[in-house]
Write a protein that holds these residues in place. Structure first.
Motif, mmCIF file in Angstrom:
data_model
loop_
_atom_site.group_PDB
_atom_site.id
_atom_site.type_symbol
_atom_site.label_atom_id
_atom_site.label_comp_id
_atom_site.label_asym_id
_atom_site.label_seq_id
_atom_site.Cartn_x
_atom_site.Cartn_y
_atom_site.Cartn_z
ATOM 1 N N SER B 31 0.823 -1.206 0.000
ATOM 2 C CA SER B 31 0.000 0.000 0.000
ATOM 3 C C SER B 31 0.858 1.257 0.000
ATOM 4 O O SER B 31 1.857 1.344 0.711
ATOM 5 N N TYR B 33 0.447 5.805 -0.371
ATOM 6 C CA TYR B 33 -0.506 6.882 -0.141
ATOM 7 C C TYR B 33 0.123 8.238 -0.500
ATOM 8 O O TYR B 33 1.335 8.428 -0.355
ATOM 9 N N TYR B 35 -0.600 12.259 0.664
ATOM 10 C CA TYR B 35 -1.317 13.180 1.531
ATOM 11 C C TYR B 35 -0.873 14.609 1.209
ATOM 12 O O TYR B 35 0.229 14.837 0.729
ATOM 13 N N LEU B 43 -3.295 16.291 8.048
ATOM 14 C CA LEU B 43 -2.975 15.472 6.883
ATOM 15 C C LEU B 43 -4.266 15.005 6.233
ATOM 16 O O LEU B 43 -5.117 14.426 6.898
ATOM 17 N N LEU B 45 -5.840 12.755 2.953
ATOM 18 C CA LEU B 45 -5.495 11.758 1.944
ATOM 19 C C LEU B 45 -5.976 12.196 0.570
ATOM 20 O O LEU B 45 -7.151 12.532 0.390
ATOM 21 N N TYR B 48 -4.774 6.804 -2.764
ATOM 22 C CA TYR B 48 -3.962 5.714 -2.259
ATOM 23 C C TYR B 48 -4.020 4.540 -3.225
ATOM 24 O O TYR B 48 -4.890 4.480 -4.106
ATOM 25 N N LYS B 57 -9.516 6.977 -4.768
ATOM 26 C CA LYS B 57 -9.551 8.355 -4.311
ATOM 27 C C LYS B 57 -9.604 8.431 -2.792
ATOM 28 O O LYS B 57 -10.202 7.575 -2.138
ATOM 29 N N GLY B 58 -8.991 9.483 -2.288
ATOM 30 C CA GLY B 58 -9.089 9.766 -0.874
ATOM 31 C C GLY B 58 -10.059 10.900 -0.627
ATOM 32 O O GLY B 58 -11.050 11.060 -1.350
ATOM 33 N N PHE B 90 3.080 14.661 1.265
ATOM 34 C CA PHE B 90 3.777 13.507 1.827
ATOM 35 C C PHE B 90 3.315 12.232 1.150
ATOM 36 O O PHE B 90 2.125 12.023 0.941
ATOM 37 N N PRO B 96 -0.546 -3.362 5.260
ATOM 38 C CA PRO B 96 -1.684 -3.806 6.068
ATOM 39 C C PRO B 96 -2.050 -5.273 5.832
ATOM 40 O O PRO B 96 -2.570 -5.919 6.727
ATOM 41 N N TYR B 101 -0.094 -2.168 10.326
ATOM 42 C CA TYR B 101 -0.890 -1.043 9.849
ATOM 43 C C TYR B 101 -0.174 0.307 9.903
ATOM 44 O O TYR B 101 -0.683 1.287 9.384
ATOM 45 N N GLN B 103 2.117 3.409 9.079
ATOM 46 C CA GLN B 103 2.550 3.973 7.804
ATOM 47 C C GLN B 103 3.924 4.637 7.971
ATOM 48 O O GLN B 103 4.212 5.224 9.002
ATOM 49 N N PHE B 105 6.431 7.411 6.350
ATOM 50 C CA PHE B 105 6.313 8.618 5.542
ATOM 51 C C PHE B 105 7.649 9.042 4.954
ATOM 52 O O PHE B 105 8.705 8.835 5.559
#
Lengths: 113, 114
Positions: B31, B33, B35, B43, B45, B48, B57-58, B90, B96, B101, B103, B105
């Motif tokens: 995964s 992402y 941001y 932050l 999203l 992703y 879409k976030g 970012f 995940p 889980y 993340q 950066f």
């Protein structure tokens, strides 16, 4: 809509004291909740994850609690040091999509000597 | 391991110009992402990608496109930059599917659109 609230005002504490930061969420039930640290000009760094069925989690001087009844997480730093000064972000993650984090706006902690 | 890398670190664009922000990770994460972070907004999203070849879409996707080029790379494109896209961007990655889980950066790209 899902809402996350962290105290937008900076928290100023003296070195050696315990810092307590609050994260409140509404309109959803997180599967788990994460806390991140962010220093100025840098990306967030993962600190701790607590799951829905856990009440408390510890890592060195850090402690996180998770109260699903109050819809609140508390983040504690004991014996705080000036190096702990940073912005701390909480990220409760909904069951509907555990791949995606939703971040709070963060609370800035300032520890002074 | 370099972790998550982003290029460029800084960029100034004029309204209407286009550019692509690059992101790469060497942790074999599925995964990835994108941001954006704005003062007082936290932050948010943008897009992703749960795996190579998929994107979704976030919260704030308008004005952006993404490409998951391979497992390592995830790029963000601004086709016609607007001043409202002035922000810090970012990139992050996570695994995940393996029960992890958290993340990771990158250092961020500071974009100014004039």
């Amino acid at each position: 809509s899902q809402k996350i609230e962290q105290n937008s005002e900076a928290l100023n504490i003296q070195e050696g004291k315990t810092a307590t930061l609050t994260c409140n969420y509404t309109n959803y039930s997180p599967a788990y909740l994460q806390w991140y640290r962010q220093d100025p000009g840098r990306g967030p760094v993962f600190l701790l994850l607590i799951r829905e069925n856990e009440k408390e989690k510890r890592k060195e001087r850090l402690k996180v609690t998770f109260d699903t009844t109050l819809k609140q997480s508390l983040f504690h730093i004991t014996a705080s040091q000036p190096a702990d000064s940073a912005t701390y972000l909480c990220a409760p993650t909904p069951w509907s999509n555990t791949d995606k984090l939703i971040f709070g706006t963060g609370t800035r902690l300032q520890v002074f000597p | 391991n370099a972790g998550v890398t982003q290029t460029p670190k800084f960029q100034v664009l004029k309204t209407g110009q286009s550019m692509t922000l690059q992101c790469a990770q060497d942790m074999n994460h599925n995964s990835m992402y994108w941001y954006r972070q704005d003062p007082g907004m936290g932050l948010r999203l943008i897009y992703y990608s749960a795996s190579e070849g998929t994107t979704d879409k976030g919260e704030v996707p308008n004005g952006y496109n993404v490409s998951r080029l391979n497992k390592r790379e995830f790029s963000l494109r601004l086709e016609s930059a607007a001043p409202s896209q002035t922000s810090v961007y970012f990139c992050a990655s996570s695994a995940p599917g393996s029960g992890s889980y958290e993340q990771y950066f990158g250092p961020g790209t500071r974009l100014t659109v004039t």
